[in-house]
Design a protein around this motif. Structure first.
Motif, PDB file in Angstrom:
ATOM      1  N   PRO A   9       2.358   0.634  -6.589  1.00  0.00           N
ATOM      2  CA  PRO A   9       1.409   0.317  -5.513  1.00  0.00           C
ATOM      3  C   PRO A   9      -0.041   0.676  -5.811  1.00  0.00           C
ATOM      4  N   LEU A  10      -0.338   1.118  -7.037  1.00  0.00           N
ATOM      5  CA  LEU A  10      -1.729   1.391  -7.377  1.00  0.00           C
ATOM      6  C   LEU A  10      -2.538   0.103  -7.331  1.00  0.00           C
ATOM      7  N   SER A  11      -1.965  -0.979  -7.812  1.00  0.00           N
ATOM      8  CA  SER A  11      -2.593  -2.295  -7.688  1.00  0.00           C
ATOM      9  C   SER A  11      -1.737  -3.157  -6.772  1.00  0.00           C
ATOM     10  N   ARG A  12      -2.353  -4.209  -6.245  1.00  0.00           N
ATOM     11  CA  ARG A  12      -1.643  -5.107  -5.340  1.00  0.00           C
ATOM     12  C   ARG A  12      -2.325  -6.466  -5.351  1.00  0.00           C
ATOM     13  N   LEU A  29       0.363   4.105 -18.815  1.00  0.00           N
ATOM     14  CA  LEU A  29      -0.776   4.754 -18.140  1.00  0.00           C
ATOM     15  C   LEU A  29      -0.749   6.259 -18.363  1.00  0.00           C
ATOM     16  N   SER A  30       0.446   6.838 -18.328  1.00  0.00           N
ATOM     17  CA  SER A  30       0.568   8.294 -18.497  1.00  0.00           C
ATOM     18  C   SER A  30       0.161   8.758 -19.894  1.00  0.00           C
ATOM     19  N   VAL A  70       0.940  12.433 -12.614  1.00  0.00           N
ATOM     20  CA  VAL A  70       0.486  12.271 -11.233  1.00  0.00           C
ATOM     21  C   VAL A  70      -0.832  11.520 -11.221  1.00  0.00           C
ATOM     22  N   HIS A  71      -0.908  10.467 -10.415  1.00  0.00           N
ATOM     23  CA  HIS A  71      -2.164   9.762 -10.183  1.00  0.00           C
ATOM     24  C   HIS A  71      -2.383   9.713  -8.683  1.00  0.00           C
ATOM     25  N   SER A  72      -3.356  10.480  -8.196  1.00  0.00           N
ATOM     26  CA  SER A  72      -3.539  10.633  -6.756  1.00  0.00           C
ATOM     27  C   SER A  72      -4.977  11.019  -6.448  1.00  0.00           C
ATOM     28  N   PRO A  73      -5.525  10.551  -5.314  1.00  0.00           N
ATOM     29  CA  PRO A  73      -6.868  10.964  -4.912  1.00  0.00           C
ATOM     30  C   PRO A  73      -6.889  12.332  -4.240  1.00  0.00           C
ATOM     31  N   VAL A 102       4.347  10.092 -10.247  1.00  0.00           N
ATOM     32  CA  VAL A 102       3.987  10.155  -8.825  1.00  0.00           C
ATOM     33  C   VAL A 102       2.682   9.409  -8.621  1.00  0.00           C
ATOM     34  N   ILE A 103       2.716   8.339  -7.850  1.00  0.00           N
ATOM     35  CA  ILE A 103       1.536   7.513  -7.572  1.00  0.00           C
ATOM     36  C   ILE A 103       1.265   7.541  -6.085  1.00  0.00           C
TER      37      ILE A 103
END
Length: 306
Positions: free
Chosen positions: A16-19, A269-270, A288-291, A304-305
């Motif tokens: 769901p990082l891109s859509r 990506l990792s 982990v990719h998170s804001p 973990v996205i």
């Protein structure tokens, strides 16, 4: 030189990082920058006087326009995608026949920009000799996610090409790497516009005819060319590899060892990006990719996205 920047995508590979309305090239995932922005900057450094033709979905026009501020860019807007043969033909039909085109995707990452520039210079030399030039990535592992190029004899500035192989199974990929002479197919190309169109006329005339009709009928508004849905629908849905590169006898390859990746999966990506906002208690092997802050307790091998 004119850059043909392929800017399609349906946002599925890194969901769901891109859509759908925010495909991965527009996600600001690398130090606050998008892959599209990085591509524009990389191309400007490689060839400072080059122009850009952005081939993208009309729904992504304003996303692309925002990133192009201050850069010489025109746009071909597609109502929906019809693969790379059509998109590249649109670009070639938009310039003079002697113009050298460099075709690349907008959602790849390249770590070594000096090696990238050197490869483009080699490709331009071959393009001036009338070659269709593809770029082969020096493989670092057997990978089933890429197509492969088998290089033939060495020539000045590159190699002749023996054959192309679509995405292999793991056993075949291991065998190809062990035998040597195989490169990942990057999906980047360089050629004169007139050479590309002449080769399409020979090997994929239906693509060329439909693309010409679509460009002739397109609505033009300054730097914007809008292809109609009816004309887009008439185009064959085929990649440039199937339509032309695997058929032509006029192919050369430039080897590129520059830390390239198409970031086509979270595993990939990792490998390229560090984890962000990540607190670990007894966890290992996670990405982990998170804001915002994410805490993992006793977790292993998770992506973990947020």
């Amino acid at each position: 030189m004119t850059n043909i920047i392929l800017c399609g995508g349906s946002g599925t590979r890194l969901w769901p990082l891109s859509r759908t309305l925010l495909p991965k090239q527009f996600v600001k995932m690398v130090n606050g920058q998008s892959l599209f922005s990085l591509a524009l900057g990389r191309l400007a450094k490689a060839e400072p006087n080059s122009k850009n033709i952005i081939i993208c979905n009309e729904n992504h026009y304003f996303l692309a326009l925002d990133e192009c501020e201050g850069k010489d860019a025109s746009f071909v807007l597609e109502p929906f995608g019809r693969n790379t043969a059509a998109a590249i033909a649109f670009g070639a039909l938009s310039v003079d026949s002697d113009e050298i085109l460099f075709v690349s995707a907008s959602d790849h990452i390249i770590a070594n920009e000096s090696a990238f520039k050197a490869a483009i210079n080699d490709a331009k030399a071959l393009a001036n000799e009338g070659k269709l030039v593809t770029f082969g990535i020096t493989p670092d592992e057997p990978n089933t996610g890429y197509g492969y190029i088998c290089a033939a004899e060495k020539i000045e500035h590159g190699y002749n090409v023996k054959s192309f192989t679509e995405k292999p199974d793991l056993a075949t990929a291991k065998q190809m790497l062990a035998s040597g002479g195989y490169f990942f197919n990057s999906g980047m190309f360089c050629f004169k516009a007139g050479v590309l169109l002449a080769e399409l006329e020979t090997h994929a005339p239906e693509v060329l005819a439909a693309a010409k009709k679509a460009v002739e009928n397109a609505k033009k508004d300054g730097a914007i060319t809008r292809i109609s849905p009816a004309d887009m629908d008439s185009l064959p849905d085929i990649s440039i590899d199937y339509a032309l590169m695997q058929k032509s006898q006029n192919i050369a390859m430039v080897a590129l060892d520059a830390g390239w990746s198409d970031l086509g999966s979270f595993d990939e990506l990792s490998k390229r990006l560090p984890s962000s906002h990540y607190y670990s208690a007894g966890s290992a092997g996670c990405f982990v990719h998170s804001p915002r802050q994410v805490s993992l307790v006793g977790c292993e091998d998770l992506i973990v996205i947020d």
